[in-house]
Design a protein around this motif. Structure first.
Motif, PDB file in Angstrom:
ATOM      1  N   LYS A 180     -77.643 -24.931 -25.326  1.00 32.81           N
ATOM      2  CA  LYS A 180     -77.761 -24.920 -26.787  1.00 32.81           C
ATOM      3  C   LYS A 180     -78.163 -23.547 -27.298  1.00 32.81           C
ATOM      4  O   LYS A 180     -77.659 -23.087 -28.335  1.00 32.81           O
ATOM      5  N   HIS A 181     -79.038 -22.884 -26.574  1.00 37.93           N
ATOM      6  CA  HIS A 181     -79.555 -21.586 -27.010  1.00 37.93           C
ATOM      7  C   HIS A 181     -78.880 -20.406 -26.309  1.00 37.93           C
ATOM      8  O   HIS A 181     -79.372 -19.276 -26.394  1.00 37.93           O
ATOM      9  N   ARG A 182     -77.776 -20.670 -25.616  1.00 36.00           N
ATOM     10  CA  ARG A 182     -76.913 -19.613 -25.086  1.00 36.00           C
ATOM     11  C   ARG A 182     -77.604 -18.740 -24.040  1.00 36.00           C
ATOM     12  O   ARG A 182     -77.290 -17.559 -23.886  1.00 36.00           O
ATOM     13  N   GLU A 206     -85.601 -30.494 -29.864  1.00 35.95           N
ATOM     14  CA  GLU A 206     -84.736 -30.635 -28.697  1.00 35.95           C
ATOM     15  C   GLU A 206     -83.293 -30.838 -29.170  1.00 35.95           C
ATOM     16  O   GLU A 206     -82.672 -29.908 -29.661  1.00 35.95           O
ATOM     17  N   HIS A 207     -82.756 -32.063 -29.073  1.00 34.07           N
ATOM     18  CA  HIS A 207     -81.385 -32.314 -29.520  1.00 34.07           C
ATOM     19  C   HIS A 207     -81.389 -33.316 -30.658  1.00 34.07           C
ATOM     20  O   HIS A 207     -82.197 -34.257 -30.677  1.00 34.07           O
ATOM     21  N   ALA A 208     -80.462 -33.135 -31.590  1.00 35.72           N
ATOM     22  CA  ALA A 208     -80.403 -34.005 -32.766  1.00 35.72           C
ATOM     23  C   ALA A 208     -80.075 -35.440 -32.383  1.00 35.72           C
ATOM     24  O   ALA A 208     -80.599 -36.388 -32.977  1.00 35.72           O
ATOM     25  N   LYS A 217     -74.517 -30.406 -22.281  1.00 35.55           N
ATOM     26  CA  LYS A 217     -74.330 -30.518 -20.829  1.00 35.55           C
ATOM     27  C   LYS A 217     -72.883 -30.190 -20.452  1.00 35.55           C
ATOM     28  O   LYS A 217     -72.616 -29.449 -19.497  1.00 35.55           O
ATOM     29  N   ALA A 218     -71.941 -30.758 -21.208  1.00 30.56           N
ATOM     30  CA  ALA A 218     -70.530 -30.565 -20.884  1.00 30.56           C
ATOM     31  C   ALA A 218     -70.105 -29.112 -21.022  1.00 30.56           C
ATOM     32  O   ALA A 218     -69.274 -28.617 -20.241  1.00 30.56           O
ATOM     33  N   ALA A 219     -70.672 -28.413 -21.995  1.00 31.11           N
ATOM     34  CA  ALA A 219     -70.279 -27.021 -22.236  1.00 31.11           C
ATOM     35  C   ALA A 219     -70.525 -26.141 -21.023  1.00 31.11           C
ATOM     36  O   ALA A 219     -69.826 -25.141 -20.814  1.00 31.11           O
ATOM     37  N   PHE A 220     -71.486 -26.504 -20.212  1.00 31.38           N
ATOM     38  CA  PHE A 220     -71.782 -25.720 -19.011  1.00 31.38           C
ATOM     39  C   PHE A 220     -70.564 -25.598 -18.096  1.00 31.38           C
ATOM     40  O   PHE A 220     -70.320 -24.553 -17.499  1.00 31.38           O
TER      41      PHE A 220
END
Length: 482
Positions: A180-182, A206-208, A217-220
């Motif tokens: 989330k924070h790159r 944390e997460h909305a 998670k998937a973006a990883f």
């Protein structure tokens, strides 16, 4: 380092011959010659601190907006992403000299990282590890990490150190907050591991919602050249969909469709450990780990899968797993009283269920659980933990965990209301005294599970981290009560 080559990684040009001595995203840490990156934060906007950064000697500024500034200022769309790329360039792109293995999931990251690290060491590699318990080179602690996945400035400094120390591989826990924070922007992982996904880390700070959590998670996996995933987890297809088309993919689990398929799991024990012996479908010889329960075997299957994908030898995989004890994860405290004392980091309902369920696989009398809950976290987490404790334990001592800014009395009241009359319980706010009370109650053959702190050496309250070690408390108790 000169400013121009740093800015080049952001697509900016600069004709000023400016020396940059350091990078900073905190105006309080700026020193003369620093490049200051102004990051919009949850509680403060970094652009508000540009004047302070310049007053402290910042030679240049990177900002999401154009503002009057006596130092050269360069505008970027995403300053968090920019910070990650700047840090990589500043430290000489150390990741390019390393094989990175990233591990993500709601639970099991630390255990799996230790397993993979120990397999790499058994295979003769010099391996680093970065995660919840800090940064390691081999099995030696190198640095503390305030986050599971450090911010880019610390992360790339650590990677640089690891290259300098001869590391060829680095195993890294990659959290959803890191995505989330790159924090890992720009890195390419030779292999990514997906363990599991369940609702957690959802709420203020944390997460909305669960959808955002899963998406992070998937973006990883878009940054992974290959991956292994839990073939039994419903979220795995969402993760795998982000992989590059050419990426090799393998699955693990206990189902027939999994590439690395676990079979039977048998509990084993010694005075100093609870362990497991398990089979894998394509191997005649069982594997052994010094950790109990199906959930730890699932982590071991992940380690087997990713290490096979990396081409590591079978004998190293077996040796590494046999040696993969993890501090604060189902860790047994030896004693002569006949009480089985287990220290574990479990701090949500899923991990509570995992550790308490596996304790039932070993001979035991009563199971006494000592736990609290983290403050300033979603209240449902503590209620769910209480329900699992009521289901799987015989007695509970409710105490302090990391209350942060929330009154510990309120946290414990929520837990005991959820426990109700399902099992006997007591509230003892002082965690040391709570542990002493549990051990006083225990009879030979009973189990005492200290849950929530694990490896942590502190209690976090009112902005302070007060030193506290459960292991030291146990040593004190059994010294007084041999």
């Amino acid at each position: 380092m000169k400013l121009a080559p740093l800015l080049a990684v952001l697509g900016h040009s600069c004709d000023q011959d400016v020396d940059i001595s350091s990078l900073s995203c905190d105006s309080r840490t700026v020193t003369p010659g620093a490049l200051f990156v102004a990051i919009p934060g949850e509680h403060a906007d970094g652009t508000q601190y540009i004047p302070q950064a310049v007053d402290r000697g910042a030679a240049a500024v990177v900002s999401p907006v154009s503002l009057p500034c006596p130092a050269p200022l360069f505008v970027v769309e995403d300053p968090r992403d920019a910070l990650a790329h700047l840090a990589a360039a500043f430290y000489g792109h150390p990741a390019k000299s390393l094989t990175l293995i990233g591990i993500t999931g709601t639970k099991g990251k630390t255990t799996t990282a230790h397993m993979v690290r120990d397999i790499l060491l058994a295979a003769g590699h010099t391996a680093g590890m970065i995660g919840t318990m800090g940064a390691y080179i081999g099995r030696e602690t190198w640095a503390d990490c305030p986050n599971t996945t450090p911010d880019p400035l610390l992360l790339h400094r650590l990677l640089h150190d690891m290259v300098e120390q001869g590391c060829t591989h680095v195993v890294m826990e990659v959290s959803s907050q890191a995505m989330k924070h790159r924090r890992v922007a720009g890195l390419t992982f030779a292999a990514g591991v997906f363990l599991n996904l369940s609702p957690d880390h959802i709420g203020p700070g944390e997460h909305a919602d669960y959808a955002e959590y899963a998406a992070c998670k998937a973006a990883f996996f878009a940054q992974c050249a290959g991956a292994v995933g839990n073939g039994e987890d419903m979220a795995w297809p969402q993760m795998a969909a982000q992989l590059p088309p050419e990426a090799p993919v393998a699955t693990f689990g206990f189902s027939l469709t999994c590439g690395v398929q676990g079979g039977t799991v048998a509990p084993i024990e010694s005075p100093s450990a609870l362990g497991s012996r398990f089979t894998v479908a394509d191997c005649d010889t069982p594997y052994t780990i010094p950790l109990p329960g199906r959930h730890h075997v699932q982590d071991a299957l992940a380690a087997v899968a990713v290490c096979r994908q990396l081409g590591l030898p079978e004998e190293a995989i077996r040796q590494g797993l046999e040696e993969a004890a993890v501090p604060g994860r189902a860790q047994v405290f030896p004693n002569d009283r006949g009480i089985r004392v287990v220290v574990d980091y479990a701090h949500n309902a899923a991990s509570f269920r995992a550790i308490l369920s596996c304790l039932h696989c070993y001979p035991h009398g009563n199971i006494i659980v000592v736990f609290g809950a983290g403050g300033n976290r979603p209240p449902m987490r503590r209620l769910d933990m209480a329900q699992v404790a009521a289901e799987l334990a015989d007695c509970a001592i409710v105490t302090t965990d990391n209350p942060r800014w929330e009154p510990v009395e309120d946290i414990c009241r929520s837990i005991t209301q959820a426990l109700g009359r399902q099992i006997p319980w007591e509230v003892i706010y002082d965690r040391r005294e709570a542990i002493f009370r549990a051990l006083d109650l225990a009879q030979p053959g009973d189990m005492v599970a200290l849950l929530g702190k694990g490896h942590e050496g502190y209690i976090e309250t009112c902005g302070l981290r007060l030193p506290f070690s459960e292991w030291a408390v146990l040593e004190e108790y059994f010294h007084k009560n041999p």
